[in-house]
Design a protein around this motif. Structure first.
Motif, PDB file in Angstrom:
ATOM      1  N   TYR A  23       0.807  -1.216   0.000  1.00 10.25           N
ATOM      2  CA  TYR A  23       0.000   0.000   0.000  1.00 10.25           C
ATOM      3  C   TYR A  23       0.847   1.277   0.000  1.00 10.25           C
ATOM      4  N   CYS A  24       2.106   1.166   0.332  1.00 12.84           N
ATOM      5  CA  CYS A  24       2.974   2.351   0.361  1.00 12.84           C
ATOM      6  C   CYS A  24       3.067   3.015  -1.002  1.00 12.84           C
ATOM      7  N   SER A  25       3.177   2.220  -2.043  1.00  8.11           N
ATOM      8  CA  SER A  25       3.269   2.806  -3.381  1.00  8.11           C
ATOM      9  C   SER A  25       1.946   3.421  -3.808  1.00  8.11           C
ATOM     10  N   ILE A  26       0.847   2.792  -3.449  1.00  6.07           N
ATOM     11  CA  ILE A  26      -0.473   3.307  -3.823  1.00  6.07           C
ATOM     12  C   ILE A  26      -0.732   4.637  -3.127  1.00  6.07           C
ATOM     13  N   ILE A  27      -0.479   4.694  -1.847  1.00  4.16           N
ATOM     14  CA  ILE A  27      -0.720   5.925  -1.084  1.00  4.16           C
ATOM     15  C   ILE A  27       0.271   7.010  -1.497  1.00  4.16           C
ATOM     16  N   GLY A  28       1.490   6.619  -1.815  1.00  2.00           N
ATOM     17  CA  GLY A  28       2.487   7.582  -2.258  1.00  2.00           C
ATOM     18  C   GLY A  28       2.118   8.284  -3.558  1.00  2.00           C
ATOM     19  N   LEU A  29       1.273   7.663  -4.356  1.00  2.00           N
ATOM     20  CA  LEU A  29       0.826   8.267  -5.609  1.00  2.00           C
ATOM     21  C   LEU A  29      -0.331   9.245  -5.414  1.00  2.00           C
ATOM     22  N   LYS A  30      -0.906   9.262  -4.246  1.00  2.00           N
ATOM     23  CA  LYS A  30      -2.068  10.114  -3.963  1.00  2.00           C
ATOM     24  C   LYS A  30      -1.602  11.469  -3.434  1.00  2.00           C
ATOM     25  N   ILE A  51      -0.382  15.421  15.271  1.00  2.00           N
ATOM     26  CA  ILE A  51       0.877  15.856  14.655  1.00  2.00           C
ATOM     27  C   ILE A  51       1.857  14.688  14.625  1.00  2.00           C
ATOM     28  N   LYS A  52       1.942  13.944  15.713  1.00  2.00           N
ATOM     29  CA  LYS A  52       2.830  12.778  15.758  1.00  2.00           C
ATOM     30  C   LYS A  52       2.407  11.748  14.721  1.00  2.00           C
ATOM     31  N   ASP A  53       1.091  11.527  14.576  1.00  2.00           N
ATOM     32  CA  ASP A  53       0.612  10.551  13.601  1.00  2.00           C
ATOM     33  C   ASP A  53       0.895  10.990  12.168  1.00  2.00           C
ATOM     34  N   VAL A  54       0.791  12.282  11.895  1.00  2.00           N
ATOM     35  CA  VAL A  54       1.124  12.790  10.564  1.00  2.00           C
ATOM     36  C   VAL A  54       2.598  12.540  10.272  1.00  2.00           C
ATOM     37  N   PHE A  55       3.466  12.847  11.213  1.00  2.00           N
ATOM     38  CA  PHE A  55       4.897  12.632  10.999  1.00  2.00           C
ATOM     39  C   PHE A  55       5.230  11.151  10.863  1.00  2.00           C
ATOM     40  N   LYS A  56       4.585  10.294  11.639  1.00  2.00           N
ATOM     41  CA  LYS A  56       4.816   8.854  11.503  1.00  2.00           C
ATOM     42  C   LYS A  56       4.377   8.373  10.126  1.00  2.00           C
ATOM     43  N   THR A  57       3.262   8.902   9.643  1.00  2.00           N
ATOM     44  CA  THR A  57       2.777   8.537   8.319  1.00  2.00           C
ATOM     45  C   THR A  57       3.757   8.977   7.247  1.00  2.00           C
ATOM     46  N   PHE A  58       4.256  10.218   7.350  1.00  2.00           N
ATOM     47  CA  PHE A  58       5.250  10.694   6.387  1.00  2.00           C
ATOM     48  C   PHE A  58       6.515   9.844   6.442  1.00  2.00           C
ATOM     49  N   PHE A  59       6.933   9.489   7.638  1.00  2.00           N
ATOM     50  CA  PHE A  59       8.138   8.674   7.786  1.00  2.00           C
ATOM     51  C   PHE A  59       7.946   7.323   7.109  1.00  2.00           C
ATOM     52  N   ASP A  60       6.785   6.699   7.328  1.00  2.00           N
ATOM     53  CA  ASP A  60       6.524   5.404   6.693  1.00  2.00           C
ATOM     54  C   ASP A  60       6.463   5.533   5.173  1.00  2.00           C
ATOM     55  N   LEU A  61       5.881   6.617   4.688  1.00  2.00           N
ATOM     56  CA  LEU A  61       5.877   6.844   3.244  1.00  2.00           C
ATOM     57  C   LEU A  61       7.299   6.995   2.726  1.00  2.00           C
ATOM     58  N   ALA A  62       8.150   7.660   3.483  1.00  2.00           N
ATOM     59  CA  ALA A  62       9.526   7.899   3.067  1.00  2.00           C
ATOM     60  C   ALA A  62      10.357   6.619   3.065  1.00  2.00           C
ATOM     61  N   LEU A  63       9.966   5.638   3.834  1.00  2.00           N
ATOM     62  CA  LEU A  63      10.705   4.373   3.858  1.00  2.00           C
ATOM     63  C   LEU A  63      10.581   3.622   2.535  1.00  2.00           C
ATOM     64  N   TYR A  64       9.537   3.908   1.780  1.00  2.00           N
ATOM     65  CA  TYR A  64       9.354   3.278   0.477  1.00  2.00           C
ATOM     66  C   TYR A  64      10.060   4.142  -0.567  1.00  2.00           C
ATOM     67  N   LEU A  65      11.107   3.628  -1.170  1.00  2.00           N
ATOM     68  CA  LEU A  65      12.002   4.404  -2.026  1.00  2.00           C
ATOM     69  C   LEU A  65      11.311   5.137  -3.168  1.00  2.00           C
ATOM     70  N   LEU A  66      10.286   4.558  -3.747  1.00  2.00           N
ATOM     71  CA  LEU A  66       9.633   5.194  -4.884  1.00  2.00           C
ATOM     72  C   LEU A  66       8.810   6.416  -4.486  1.00  2.00           C
ATOM     73  N   ASN A  67       8.607   6.631  -3.200  1.00  2.91           N
ATOM     74  CA  ASN A  67       7.861   7.801  -2.740  1.00  2.91           C
ATOM     75  C   ASN A  67       8.746   9.025  -2.525  1.00  2.91           C
ATOM     76  N   TYR A  68      10.050   8.854  -2.562  1.00  2.00           N
ATOM     77  CA  TYR A  68      10.958   9.968  -2.277  1.00  2.00           C
ATOM     78  C   TYR A  68      10.681  11.190  -3.143  1.00  2.00           C
ATOM     79  N   THR A  69      10.573  10.978  -4.449  1.00  2.00           N
ATOM     80  CA  THR A  69      10.389  12.104  -5.370  1.00  2.00           C
ATOM     81  C   THR A  69       9.128  12.882  -5.031  1.00  2.00           C
ATOM     82  N   THR A  70       8.046  12.175  -4.820  1.00  2.00           N
ATOM     83  CA  THR A  70       6.781  12.837  -4.494  1.00  2.00           C
ATOM     84  C   THR A  70       6.893  13.617  -3.196  1.00  2.00           C
ATOM     85  N   LEU A  71       7.480  13.016  -2.187  1.00  2.00           N
ATOM     86  CA  LEU A  71       7.599  13.676  -0.885  1.00  2.00           C
ATOM     87  C   LEU A  71       8.492  14.913  -0.962  1.00  2.00           C
TER      88      LEU A  71
END
Length: 85
Positions: A23-30, A51-71
């Motif tokens: 799901y990381c790639s799917i959510i990263g495209l949104k 705020i903590k949950d938002v940052f944790k979500t961003f961190f998890d998105l960042a762990l998936y390499l293909l999301n880097y560009t979008t982030l």
């Protein structure tokens, strides 16, 4: 108060969904979803837990390499870097 509870539940759900790598790639495209999460950080009535949950979500998105560009394009990496440092 109800809006805050709904927001908190949505954040927790999103965070839990990101624990499944597929799901990381799917959510990263949104991009609108990521922008909405960024907007939450600037909300005047957001609670610390959200705020903590938002940052944790961003961190998890960042762990998936293909999301880097979008982030990076959306400006998420700077707040994450500040948080880690």
């Amino acid at each position: 108060l109800l809006s805050l509870a709904i927001t908190q539940h949505a954040l927790v759900t999103l965070y839990n969904v990101l624990s499944i790598e597929a799901y990381c790639s799917i959510i990263g495209l949104k991009k609108p979803l990521i922008v909405a999460l960024m907007d939450l950080l600037g909300a005047p009535d957001i609670i610390t837990r959200s705020i903590k949950d938002v940052f944790k979500t961003f961190f998890d998105l960042a762990l998936y390499l293909l999301n880097y560009t979008t982030l990076v394009e959306l400006g998420v990496m700077s707040p994450l870097f500040v948080l880690v440092v």
